[in-house]
Motif scaffolding. Structure first.
Motif, PDB file in Angstrom:
ATOM      1  N   ILE A 178       0.916  -1.280  -0.066  1.00 17.70           N
ATOM      2  CA  ILE A 178       0.091   0.140   0.029  1.00 17.70           C
ATOM      3  C   ILE A 178       0.797   1.214   0.081  1.00 17.70           C
ATOM      4  O   ILE A 178       0.642   2.030  -0.828  1.00 17.70           O
ATOM      5  N   ALA A 179       1.994   1.163   0.946  1.00 18.91           N
ATOM      6  CA  ALA A 179       2.921   2.430   0.984  1.00 18.91           C
ATOM      7  C   ALA A 179       3.583   2.797  -0.549  1.00 18.91           C
ATOM      8  O   ALA A 179       3.588   3.740  -0.990  1.00 18.91           O
ATOM      9  N   SER A 180       4.083   1.639  -0.890  1.00 15.87           N
ATOM     10  CA  SER A 180       4.854   1.720  -1.932  1.00 15.87           C
ATOM     11  C   SER A 180       3.876   2.004  -3.387  1.00 15.87           C
ATOM     12  O   SER A 180       4.429   2.846  -4.184  1.00 15.87           O
ATOM     13  N   GLU A 181       2.812   1.412  -3.363  1.00 12.14           N
ATOM     14  CA  GLU A 181       2.115   1.800  -4.641  1.00 12.14           C
ATOM     15  C   GLU A 181       1.492   3.128  -4.459  1.00 12.14           C
ATOM     16  O   GLU A 181       1.582   4.011  -5.446  1.00 12.14           O
ATOM     17  N   PHE A 182       1.149   3.768  -3.073  1.00 17.44           N
ATOM     18  CA  PHE A 182       0.652   5.188  -3.356  1.00 17.44           C
ATOM     19  C   PHE A 182       2.043   6.090  -3.434  1.00 17.44           C
ATOM     20  O   PHE A 182       1.882   7.253  -3.814  1.00 17.44           O
ATOM     21  N   ALA A 183       3.238   5.725  -3.121  1.00 18.08           N
ATOM     22  CA  ALA A 183       4.288   6.417  -3.424  1.00 18.08           C
ATOM     23  C   ALA A 183       4.437   6.724  -4.899  1.00 18.08           C
ATOM     24  O   ALA A 183       4.932   7.749  -5.454  1.00 18.08           O
ATOM     25  N   GLY A 184       4.361   5.627  -5.979  1.00 23.56           N
ATOM     26  CA  GLY A 184       4.429   5.795  -7.302  1.00 23.56           C
ATOM     27  C   GLY A 184       3.132   6.610  -7.616  1.00 23.56           C
ATOM     28  O   GLY A 184       3.426   7.578  -8.726  1.00 23.56           O
ATOM     29  N   ILE A 185       1.960   6.256  -7.271  1.00 26.75           N
ATOM     30  CA  ILE A 185       0.632   6.926  -7.764  1.00 26.75           C
ATOM     31  C   ILE A 185       1.059   8.700  -7.606  1.00 26.75           C
ATOM     32  O   ILE A 185       0.932   9.550  -8.476  1.00 26.75           O
ATOM     33  N   LEU A 186       1.295   9.132  -6.150  1.00 24.38           N
ATOM     34  CA  LEU A 186       1.243  10.465  -5.687  1.00 24.38           C
ATOM     35  C   LEU A 186       2.636  11.099  -6.574  1.00 24.38           C
ATOM     36  O   LEU A 186       2.472  12.233  -7.029  1.00 24.38           O
ATOM     37  N   VAL A 341       1.281  -6.462  -7.433  1.00 13.81           N
ATOM     38  CA  VAL A 341       1.695  -5.084  -6.573  1.00 13.81           C
ATOM     39  C   VAL A 341       1.707  -3.747  -7.578  1.00 13.81           C
ATOM     40  O   VAL A 341       2.356  -3.855  -8.599  1.00 13.81           O
ATOM     41  N   PHE A 342       0.686  -3.037  -7.432  1.00 17.07           N
ATOM     42  CA  PHE A 342       0.663  -1.537  -8.627  1.00 17.07           C
ATOM     43  C   PHE A 342       1.504  -0.599  -8.233  1.00 17.07           C
ATOM     44  O   PHE A 342       1.309   0.349  -8.293  1.00 17.07           O
ATOM     45  N   THR A 343       2.854  -0.934  -8.014  1.00 13.90           N
ATOM     46  CA  THR A 343       3.844  -0.119  -7.715  1.00 13.90           C
ATOM     47  C   THR A 343       4.228   0.447  -9.320  1.00 13.90           C
ATOM     48  O   THR A 343       3.632  -0.183 -10.402  1.00 13.90           O
ATOM     49  N   GLY A 348       4.242  -8.361 -10.410  1.00 15.92           N
ATOM     50  CA  GLY A 348       3.341  -9.714 -10.373  1.00 15.92           C
ATOM     51  C   GLY A 348       4.195 -10.977  -9.948  1.00 15.92           C
ATOM     52  O   GLY A 348       5.318 -11.115 -10.241  1.00 15.92           O
ATOM     53  N   THR A 349       3.615 -11.717  -9.195  1.00 15.89           N
ATOM     54  CA  THR A 349       4.218 -12.681  -8.729  1.00 15.89           C
ATOM     55  C   THR A 349       3.066 -14.024  -8.421  1.00 15.89           C
ATOM     56  O   THR A 349       2.064 -13.482  -7.802  1.00 15.89           O
ATOM     57  N   VAL A 350       3.786 -15.053  -8.399  1.00 13.83           N
ATOM     58  CA  VAL A 350       3.018 -16.155  -8.197  1.00 13.83           C
ATOM     59  C   VAL A 350       3.948 -17.578  -7.646  1.00 13.83           C
ATOM     60  O   VAL A 350       5.200 -17.542  -8.115  1.00 13.83           O
ATOM     61  N   GLY A 351       3.589 -18.040  -6.602  1.00 11.87           N
ATOM     62  CA  GLY A 351       4.430 -19.137  -6.104  1.00 11.87           C
ATOM     63  C   GLY A 351       5.527 -18.775  -5.164  1.00 11.87           C
ATOM     64  O   GLY A 351       5.544 -17.582  -4.502  1.00 11.87           O
ATOM     65  N   LEU A 352       6.606 -19.581  -5.122  1.00 11.10           N
ATOM     66  CA  LEU A 352       7.707 -19.503  -4.028  1.00 11.10           C
ATOM     67  C   LEU A 352       8.692 -18.518  -4.405  1.00 11.10           C
ATOM     68  O   LEU A 352       9.020 -18.331  -5.744  1.00 11.10           O
ATOM     69  N   CYS A 400       7.199 -17.732 -10.425  1.00 14.55           N
ATOM     70  CA  CYS A 400       7.449 -16.698 -11.124  1.00 14.55           C
ATOM     71  C   CYS A 400       7.348 -15.274 -10.659  1.00 14.55           C
ATOM     72  O   CYS A 400       6.353 -14.910 -10.009  1.00 14.55           O
ATOM     73  N   HIS A 401       8.322 -14.438 -11.033  1.00 10.86           N
ATOM     74  CA  HIS A 401       8.373 -13.005 -10.701  1.00 10.86           C
ATOM     75  C   HIS A 401       8.560 -12.211 -11.573  1.00 10.86           C
ATOM     76  O   HIS A 401       9.435 -12.652 -12.304  1.00 10.86           O
ATOM     77  N   ILE A 402       7.679 -11.063 -12.011  1.00  8.79           N
ATOM     78  CA  ILE A 402       7.958 -10.331 -13.017  1.00  8.79           C
ATOM     79  C   ILE A 402       7.632  -8.846 -12.444  1.00  8.79           C
ATOM     80  O   ILE A 402       6.765  -8.558 -11.778  1.00  8.79           O
ATOM     81  N   VAL A 403       8.668  -7.950 -12.869  1.00  9.75           N
ATOM     82  CA  VAL A 403       8.716  -6.441 -12.776  1.00  9.75           C
ATOM     83  C   VAL A 403       8.577  -5.764 -14.118  1.00  9.75           C
ATOM     84  O   VAL A 403       9.733  -5.870 -14.549  1.00  9.75           O
ATOM     85  N   ALA A 404       7.462  -5.266 -14.594  1.00 13.04           N
ATOM     86  CA  ALA A 404       7.561  -4.673 -15.637  1.00 13.04           C
ATOM     87  C   ALA A 404       6.275  -4.056 -15.653  1.00 13.04           C
ATOM     88  O   ALA A 404       5.238  -4.208 -14.970  1.00 13.04           O
ATOM     89  N   ASP A 405       5.932  -2.991 -17.027  1.00 10.87           N
ATOM     90  CA  ASP A 405       4.480  -2.642 -17.297  1.00 10.87           C
ATOM     91  C   ASP A 405       3.477  -3.995 -17.328  1.00 10.87           C
ATOM     92  O   ASP A 405       3.866  -4.886 -18.091  1.00 10.87           O
ATOM     93  N   HIS A 406       2.327  -3.692 -16.795  1.00  9.40           N
ATOM     94  CA  HIS A 406       1.363  -4.785 -16.994  1.00  9.40           C
ATOM     95  C   HIS A 406       1.699  -6.085 -16.551  1.00  9.40           C
ATOM     96  O   HIS A 406       1.413  -7.029 -17.079  1.00  9.40           O
ATOM     97  N   ALA A 407       2.681  -6.094 -15.557  1.00 10.14           N
ATOM     98  CA  ALA A 407       2.891  -7.246 -14.832  1.00 10.14           C
ATOM     99  C   ALA A 407       1.912  -8.188 -14.458  1.00 10.14           C
ATOM    100  O   ALA A 407       1.919  -9.258 -14.247  1.00 10.14           O
ATOM    101  N   GLY A 408       1.015  -7.405 -13.863  1.00  6.13           N
ATOM    102  CA  GLY A 408      -0.312  -8.124 -13.136  1.00  6.13           C
ATOM    103  C   GLY A 408      -1.066  -9.068 -14.288  1.00  6.13           C
ATOM    104  O   GLY A 408      -1.700  -9.855 -14.034  1.00  6.13           O
ATOM    105  N   GLU A 409      -1.080  -8.513 -15.638  1.00  4.59           N
ATOM    106  CA  GLU A 409      -1.712  -9.039 -16.554  1.00  4.59           C
ATOM    107  C   GLU A 409      -1.109 -10.231 -16.947  1.00  4.59           C
ATOM    108  O   GLU A 409      -1.586 -11.510 -17.123  1.00  4.59           O
TER     109      GLU A 409
END
Length: 451
Positions: A178-186, A341-343, A348-352, A400-409
């Protein structure tokens, strides 16, 4: 003596509403009480308004990139008042949909606070007492403010959507999503953002490599991220808030926002008097079927503090109906849940994680970090991370761990493969979609290390 209802749901969030509707579809007589607004945290003060703010905040970079791609654009400014008006109109619309869905399902709505009087009855704030064969508590959670001198001058994520005007500067305290998402938003909306986190790295519990890439990306975009730092004291001074941090540095900000944890909304509900056991922080303790120690009382969602995600609360509500009203005992599967996480950059992440997997069995790590085509062309330093954690013994993709635009998708689709138990060779046999960022998930041939 017959009960007034077969099921009484306390809480009109995503989990409670779904449980009520699905139960009513079985022919059960159902009622639901909500003391605030229908839709709960996700719709009213969480996922939905936050994601709309993520979209809004992204346009500042889009305009810059557009010029790099040859578009002639005039400088513009973000109008918070215009956006906020439209945002609240959208939340009103969504709340109306929730109410119509309940009404169309023949669920009786009580706009009142409900507490448990005994194992088979609830007391409404209107003074009315209602009996029910089964009761579900789906009251969610709330932000908590730390015990710091002057903390009453700060706000929480609940308050962000209600601000009369955007601050010019803000201190965000916390290192979770939450903190990290709002840091990016603001930051994207033009606010000078400072973020304090008392730990060594933000997003504790996520993959170490991934959270480091996120932190570096946030700093590159202008967030003043300060680790191993916390608020020591704060006080209102003039139009701002003076803060002294744990390193002795003093600075003033227009706003201070705390995102330092959440607590289950279990206070004052009469739970313990009805025989329900509460755990750490007030979380309602339940078994695999969401049943409390009192057989007629169940609990789902964030108030149980199992996995604090909206889709999980919905799954728990549906499993309850399968178990209680359809005679099909169903446990909720809390394993391998994809999440985003919409930082900025997005995770985007799943698993270990690499760290978790390495403690269980020998693993191989397939990882690549690079500048994506769209940002490279625009002259940005943004980096992408694509990472697979693979069992040496079975070749199963454990994480699987992804840091990128649209990682959630992307992680939603990768999550299907991981949940099915796909191996690294299954990924390798999949033809790449080119040119995309996600193609790297199926083209990494050699591990970068073992753990």
């Amino acid at each position: 003596m017959p009960f007034d209802y077969d099921l009484f749901v306390i809480g009109g969030g995503s989990g409670g509403v779904r449980a009520a509707r699905v139960a009513a579809a079985t022919g059960a007589k159902v009622a639901l009480a909500e003391e605030f607004r229908m839709g709960g945290t996700c719709v009213i003060r969480g996922c939905v308004p936050k994601k709309l703010m993520v979209f809004a905040s992204g346009y500042s970079e889009m305009f810059e990139d557009a010029r790099a791609y040859g578009w002639e654009l005039q400088e513009g400014a973000f109008d918070w008042t215009q956006f906020r008006t439209k945002l609240h109109a959208e939340l009103d619309r969504l709340e109306g949909i929730y109410r119509r869905l309940l009404g169309n399902s023949d669920v009786t709505i009580f706009d009142a606070r409900a507490s448990i009087k005994d194992p088979h009855s609830v007391q409404l704030s209107t003074g009315q007492t209602i009996s029910a064969k089964h009761i579900i508590v789906a009251t969610g959670g709330r932000p908590v403010v730390p015990d710091i001198p002057g903390a009453e001058h700060g706000i929480t994520s609940n308050d962000i959507f209600l601000l009369d005007e955007m601050p010019k500067s803000i201190l965000i305290v916390g290192g979770g999503y939450i903190a990290s998402e709002f840091a990016g938003i603001l930051n994207g909306l033009g606010v000078a953002v400072t973020q304090f986190y008392r730990g060594d790295q933000i997003l504790r519990g996520f993959d170490d490599e991934a959270r480091s890439v996120v932190a570096d990306g946030m700093r590159a975009k202008g967030v003043d991220l300060q680790l191993q730092t916390n608020v020591a004291q704060m006080e209102k001074r003039g139009d701002g808030i003076w803060v002294k941090d744990t390193n002795g540095v003093e600075k003033s900000y227009d706003q201070v926002m705390f995102a330092t944890g959440r607590a289950p909304n279990s206070d004052g509900l009469g739970l313990e008097e009805a025989g329900v056991t509460l755990g750490r922080g007030g979380a309602i303790l339940v078994d695999d079927y969401s049943q409390t120690k009192t057989p007629s009382i169940f609990a789902i969602g964030d108030v149980t503090d199992r996995v604090q995600l909206t889709p999980v609360a919905i799954r728990e509500g549906m499993a309850f109906v399968e178990t209680v009203f359809k005679g099909n005992p169903t446990k909720v599967d809390h394993a391998l849940i994809p999440s985003a996480v919409f930082t900025q950059p997005e995770l985007g992440t799943v698993g270990l994680t690499e760290e978790e997997a390495g403690k269980i069995e020998p693993v191989e790590i397939y990882s690549t970090s690079f500048k994506p085509m769209n940002h490279s062309f625009a002259g940005r330093e943004d980096r992408v991370l694509m990472k697979l954690v693979v069992s040496k013994a079975t070749r199963t993709v454990l994480g699987c761990h992804i840091v990128a635009d649209h990682a959630g998708e992307m992680i939603q689709l990768a999550g299907i493969a991981v949940k099915m138990g796909a191996t690294k060779e299954d990924f390798d046999r999949t033809v790449a979609v080119h040119p995309t960022m996600a193609e790297e998930l199926v083209t990494m041939k050699e591990p970068v290390r073992s753990a």
